[in-house]
Motif scaffolding. Structure first.
Motif, short mmCIF file in Angstrom:
data_model
loop_
_atom_site.label_atom_id
_atom_site.label_comp_id
_atom_site.label_asym_id
_atom_site.label_seq_id
_atom_site.Cartn_x
_atom_site.Cartn_y
_atom_site.Cartn_z
N HIS A 233 0.86 -1.18 0.00
CA HIS A 233 0.00 0.00 0.00
C HIS A 233 0.89 1.23 0.00
CE1 HIS A 233 -3.79 -2.08 0.58
NE2 HIS A 233 -3.28 -2.76 1.59
N GLU A 234 0.29 2.39 -0.25
CA GLU A 234 1.04 3.62 -0.22
C GLU A 234 0.15 4.75 0.27
OE1 GLU A 234 2.33 4.51 -4.23
OE2 GLU A 234 0.31 5.01 -4.88
N VAL A 235 0.78 5.84 0.68
CA VAL A 235 0.07 7.07 1.00
C VAL A 235 0.65 8.15 0.12
CG1 VAL A 235 -0.24 8.88 2.72
CG2 VAL A 235 -0.51 6.52 3.38
N VAL A 236 -0.24 8.88 -0.53
CA VAL A 236 0.15 10.02 -1.35
C VAL A 236 -0.72 11.19 -0.90
CG1 VAL A 236 0.38 10.94 -3.69
CG2 VAL A 236 0.67 8.48 -3.29
N ALA B 43 -7.72 16.74 -7.43
CA ALA B 43 -7.35 16.71 -8.85
C ALA B 43 -6.01 16.02 -9.08
CB ALA B 43 -7.32 18.13 -9.43
N THR B 44 -4.99 16.32 -8.25
CA THR B 44 -3.69 15.69 -8.46
C THR B 44 -3.74 14.20 -8.15
OG1 THR B 44 -2.88 16.26 -6.23
CG2 THR B 44 -2.38 17.81 -8.03
N LEU B 45 -4.51 13.83 -7.13
CA LEU B 45 -4.63 12.41 -6.80
C LEU B 45 -5.37 11.65 -7.90
CD1 LEU B 45 -5.36 12.59 -2.98
CD2 LEU B 45 -3.20 12.00 -4.10
N GLN B 46 -6.41 12.23 -8.45
CA GLN B 46 -7.15 11.58 -9.54
C GLN B 46 -6.25 11.40 -10.76
OE1 GLN B 46 -10.58 10.38 -9.53
NE2 GLN B 46 -9.58 9.32 -11.21
N GLN B 47 -5.49 12.44 -11.08
CA GLN B 47 -4.57 12.36 -12.23
C GLN B 47 -3.54 11.26 -12.02
OE1 GLN B 47 -2.17 15.89 -12.79
NE2 GLN B 47 -1.88 15.45 -14.95
N ALA C 112 -3.82 8.66 -9.97
CA ALA C 112 -4.52 7.37 -9.96
C ALA C 112 -4.78 6.88 -11.39
CB ALA C 112 -5.83 7.48 -9.18
N ASP C 113 -5.17 7.79 -12.27
CA ASP C 113 -5.39 7.42 -13.67
C ASP C 113 -4.10 6.93 -14.31
OD1 ASP C 113 -8.03 8.20 -13.36
OD2 ASP C 113 -7.77 10.14 -14.39
N MET C 114 -2.99 7.58 -13.99
CA MET C 114 -1.69 7.17 -14.53
C MET C 114 -1.31 5.78 -14.00
SD MET C 114 0.77 8.19 -16.54
CE MET C 114 0.67 9.94 -16.60
N MET C 115 -1.61 5.52 -12.73
CA MET C 115 -1.29 4.22 -12.14
C MET C 115 -2.11 3.10 -12.78
SD MET C 115 1.16 4.49 -9.92
CE MET C 115 1.00 2.99 -8.96
N LEU C 116 -3.33 3.40 -13.21
CA LEU C 116 -4.13 2.38 -13.91
C LEU C 116 -3.49 2.03 -15.25
CD1 LEU C 116 -7.84 3.41 -13.26
CD2 LEU C 116 -6.69 1.33 -12.49
N LYS C 117 -2.93 3.03 -15.92
CA LYS C 117 -2.29 2.80 -17.22
C LYS C 117 -0.94 2.11 -17.07
CE LYS C 117 -4.44 6.69 -19.54
NZ LYS C 117 -4.24 8.02 -20.11
N PHE C 118 -0.21 2.46 -16.01
CA PHE C 118 1.14 1.94 -15.80
C PHE C 118 1.29 1.45 -14.35
CE2 PHE C 118 1.30 5.50 -18.82
CZ PHE C 118 1.72 4.84 -19.96
N PRO C 119 0.63 0.34 -14.00
CA PRO C 119 0.59 -0.09 -12.60
C PRO C 119 1.95 -0.43 -11.98
CG PRO C 119 -0.42 -1.74 -14.02
CD PRO C 119 -0.13 -0.55 -14.87
N ALA D 190 -2.98 0.81 -8.39
CA ALA D 190 -4.13 0.54 -9.27
C ALA D 190 -5.18 -0.32 -8.58
CB ALA D 190 -3.66 -0.11 -10.56
N GLY D 191 -6.41 0.19 -8.57
CA GLY D 191 -7.53 -0.51 -7.96
C GLY D 191 -7.81 -0.09 -6.53
#
Length: 165
Positions: free
Chosen positions: A92-95, A100-104, A106-113, A150-151
């Motif tokens: 797990h991680e904490v960011v 907005a920055t977290l959503q951006q 998170a979207d990147m992590m879905l593409k490149f887990p 991701a997830g």
């Protein structure tokens, strides 16, 4: 027909990887570094120095995709050590960030887990381990923290922190 089957298999494998294999893709080791911390002002604060920390807040993460506590409050200008404990069996991680920055991210992590990343406003914590994140909360407002593996974010692994004047 064979091409369609191959495409569907690829899509299914990617979906399976993105939502069930993320802990393995992200690794099971902490990404802590002994390198000097680059201090960059963010909307939610700036990297702090451990020697200036006035208190410690413990955030626990579990495999039910929740933080305990899921919210905390600090005073503007306060440097705090966030003691991040992973009580789960997967990474797990904490960011820290804005919605907005977290959503951006998170979207990147879905593409490149499996992407490797490390910033002073995040910490990756292996199962049954703990890491410290030291942050100077020098901007007032309401912000968020989340696990962006991701997830995990999509399952609701997030919280709120408030920086008061």
């Amino acid at each position: 027909m064979k091409r369609k089957i191959a495409i569907w298999r690829t899509v299914a494998a990617c979906a399976l990887f993105a939502f069930t294999g993320t802990a393995v893709a992200h690794g099971n080791e902490s990404h802590a570094s002994n390198a000097p911390v680059a201090k960059e002002q963010k909307d939610w604060g700036i990297a702090g120095e451990a020697a200036r920390s006035t208190r410690t807040i413990t955030l626990r993460m579990t495999d039910d995709m929740r933080f305990t506590p899921d919210r905390f409050s600090v005073k503007k200008g306060e440097t705090v050590t966030l003691r991040v404990e992973n009580k789960g069996r997967i990474m797990h991680e904490v960011v820290l960030g804005t919605p907005a920055t977290l959503q951006q991210h998170a979207d990147m992590m879905l593409k490149f887990p499996g992407m490797e990343h490390s910033e002073p406003y995040m910490t990756h914590v292996a199962p049954d381990k703990a890491e410290d994140l030291v942050w100077n909360f020098n901007r007032a407002g309401q912000f968020e923290f989340a696990c962006l593996i991701a997830g995990h974010f999509q399952a609701g692994m997030r919280g709120i922190f408030t920086v008061t004047e």
